[in-house]
Design a protein around this motif. Sequence first.
Motif, PDB file in Angstrom:
ATOM      1  N   ALA A  79      -2.546  13.096   2.093  1.00  0.00           N
ATOM      2  CA  ALA A  79      -1.150  13.303   2.844  1.00  0.00           C
ATOM      3  C   ALA A  79      -0.357  14.497   2.236  1.00  0.00           C
ATOM      4  O   ALA A  79       0.327  15.247   2.932  1.00  0.00           O
ATOM      5  N   ILE A  80      -0.352  14.566   0.821  1.00  0.00           N
ATOM      6  CA  ILE A  80       0.628  15.745   0.122  1.00  0.00           C
ATOM      7  C   ILE A  80      -0.252  16.883   0.847  1.00  0.00           C
ATOM      8  O   ILE A  80       0.481  17.872   0.947  1.00  0.00           O
TER       9      ILE A  80
ATOM     10  N   HIS B 295       0.727  -1.071   0.042  1.00  0.00           N
ATOM     11  CA  HIS B 295      -0.127   0.030  -0.011  1.00  0.00           C
ATOM     12  C   HIS B 295       0.839   1.350  -0.088  1.00  0.00           C
ATOM     13  O   HIS B 295       1.808   1.362   0.585  1.00  0.00           O
ATOM     14  N   PRO B 296       0.606   2.237  -0.874  1.00  0.00           N
ATOM     15  CA  PRO B 296       1.423   3.613  -0.994  1.00  0.00           C
ATOM     16  C   PRO B 296       1.654   4.280   0.159  1.00  0.00           C
ATOM     17  O   PRO B 296       2.479   4.708   0.416  1.00  0.00           O
ATOM     18  N   MET B 297       0.449   4.103   1.269  1.00  0.00           N
ATOM     19  CA  MET B 297       0.691   4.930   2.437  1.00  0.00           C
ATOM     20  C   MET B 297       2.058   4.288   3.425  1.00  0.00           C
ATOM     21  O   MET B 297       2.478   4.808   4.060  1.00  0.00           O
ATOM     22  N   ALA B 298       2.196   2.918   3.049  1.00  0.00           N
ATOM     23  CA  ALA B 298       2.891   2.244   4.076  1.00  0.00           C
ATOM     24  C   ALA B 298       4.236   2.796   3.549  1.00  0.00           C
ATOM     25  O   ALA B 298       5.279   2.856   4.284  1.00  0.00           O
ATOM     26  N   ILE B 299       4.235   2.717   2.103  1.00  0.00           N
ATOM     27  CA  ILE B 299       5.849   3.211   1.629  1.00  0.00           C
ATOM     28  C   ILE B 299       5.976   4.707   1.814  1.00  0.00           C
ATOM     29  O   ILE B 299       7.133   5.010   2.188  1.00  0.00           O
ATOM     30  N   LEU B 300       4.926   5.458   2.002  1.00  0.00           N
ATOM     31  CA  LEU B 300       5.162   6.797   2.327  1.00  0.00           C
ATOM     32  C   LEU B 300       5.595   7.197   3.418  1.00  0.00           C
ATOM     33  O   LEU B 300       6.614   7.792   3.808  1.00  0.00           O
TER      34      LEU B 300
ATOM     35  N   ILE C 247       6.293  13.347  11.183  1.00  0.00           N
ATOM     36  CA  ILE C 247       5.392  13.472  10.192  1.00  0.00           C
ATOM     37  C   ILE C 247       5.213  12.014   9.504  1.00  0.00           C
ATOM     38  O   ILE C 247       3.839  11.842   9.071  1.00  0.00           O
ATOM     39  N   SER C 248       6.002  11.067   9.398  1.00  0.00           N
ATOM     40  CA  SER C 248       5.930   9.577   9.184  1.00  0.00           C
ATOM     41  C   SER C 248       4.656   9.078  10.072  1.00  0.00           C
ATOM     42  O   SER C 248       3.960   8.464   9.436  1.00  0.00           O
ATOM     43  N   ALA C 249       4.839   9.437  11.545  1.00  0.00           N
ATOM     44  CA  ALA C 249       3.681   8.985  12.224  1.00  0.00           C
ATOM     45  C   ALA C 249       2.388   9.521  11.848  1.00  0.00           C
ATOM     46  O   ALA C 249       1.352   8.939  11.781  1.00  0.00           O
TER      47      ALA C 249
ATOM     48  N   CYS D 145       0.868   7.545   8.963  1.00  0.00           N
ATOM     49  CA  CYS D 145       0.152   6.450   9.501  1.00  0.00           C
ATOM     50  C   CYS D 145      -1.010   6.618  10.243  1.00  0.00           C
ATOM     51  O   CYS D 145      -2.113   5.960   9.909  1.00  0.00           O
ATOM     52  N   ALA D 146      -1.371   7.756  10.961  1.00  0.00           N
ATOM     53  CA  ALA D 146      -2.445   8.161  11.549  1.00  0.00           C
ATOM     54  C   ALA D 146      -3.688   8.540  10.387  1.00  0.00           C
ATOM     55  O   ALA D 146      -4.776   8.016  10.488  1.00  0.00           O
TER      56      ALA D 146
END
Length: 438
Positions: free
Chosen positions: A390-391, A134-139, A256-258, A261-262
């Motif tokens: 997210a962007i 999933h691209p959110m995991a990669i992001l 931001i990485s956290a 995920c949220a």
Amino acid sequence: MSLTKKIGDARLTYDGCDYNIPVLEGTEGERALDIQSLRKNTGLVTFDPGMVNTGVGESNITFVDGNKGILRYRGYDIEDLAEHCSFLEVAYLLVHGFLPTPSEYNAFSTQMNLHSMLHENMRNFFALYPDHAHPMAILSAMVVSLSTFYPELETEMTEAIDITVARLLSKLRTIAAFSYKKYMGHPIVYPRSDLRYCENFLNMMFRTPVNDYVPDPVVTRALNQLLILHADHEQNCSTSVVRAVGSSRANLYASISAGVCALWGPLHGGANQKVLEVLEDAIKTGTSPKALVERAKDKSSNFRLFGFGHRVYKTYDPRARVASKICKQVISHASGKDDPLLDYAQELEATAMADSYFQDRHLYPNVDFYTGLAYRAMGIPVNMFTVMFAIGRLPGWIAQWLEQRDDEIQRIVRPRQVYVGPESRTVAETISQKPYKE
Ligand code: ACO
């Protein structure tokens, strides 16, 4: 320096004692009980699951009036910003507190170009994820990985922070486009210095060796507007996470990485993906809008109408209103004809709005209801929708992280609880009750 005014005291009577609790007022008339000394003075904590009634601090970034359907960034109405600004101008506004002059804008834009590339070694990371990742995991993973390549944030100099902010704003867009290319199995397209922020993103997404993609002005404008709608929303779930992680003095990338995920969760930004999946499934299975609404009302079904309801808005979400307009424009521009999904979504909205369950609970379409349909019309796949969010949300996260860092009254986030587990006991007495011997 605190900007809230003390306008009086509330009185708490507990265990035979009276306590004065200061009442504070913000610039738009919002009032709050200042309970900072409550535990010290009374031994009590507040009990507020989901922090529904808790103001975590002062903020001068975004104002939301959930009863009137008002959303403002730094004092400007969301409709005004979406109509008259580019996403990069709004990002500048959120981070710096004021709209840029032309020369400030050009300098900011140049920073975006200078920092748009990823370290070549990061390309290897993309290659090793499974195809269905999933691209959110990669992001999220890529954002925290940036801290290993650009560690100068560890210094607290303003210049270092400015560069980090520019890096993050620019590189998140590149990471998002690269993760799409990975998903498609297409070669990566590098950022270009002659394209503006949103054009550059669209070019990195859709250019291929056999498609000389030229960004479409209608799509570019719609993308700017959608990202503006996402750009901040005061103390929402992901922003609270960014602030909580930042409160431990973790670096900006980690915070931001956290937040990414949220945002991923279906009750938050992930709802835009769910909306589309539900609409597509309903059309495929011939489920009527009425049947979907009935399912959402049935508490035993564990099903909610995604894209409906909001913690703060008890009226129409102003972002949903703008998003629905953009969505219709993009769809008619892209195909020139009706979109059965849009027709279904509109019928679903009308059905829900006419139902007393939704009326009584003040459940209206939120930002996620129409944005996904617009992204789909731009050719963006469903699993990238939350990445688009997210962007857009990134400048808000950054602004909130910076605000908290510089706020003297902020402390490490460390809520209390009401413990309801077992009372004190010992291992010895527990072992003596075991029905077996070692
Ligand atoms: N469909 C059906 N019922 C709903 C919905 C919905 N989408 N949303 C709320 N309700 C009902 C609840 O079941 C509850 O009913 P009850 O009073 O009979 O128990 C009542 O409305 C209040 O809902 P809560 O869950 O208590 O409201 P809360 O403020 O905690 O949750 C949330 C807000 C998470 C957004 C909720 O409305 C929801 O789940 N919506 C669907 C997911 C969604 O679209 N999320 C995106 C929100 S926007 C954003 O985050 C970017």
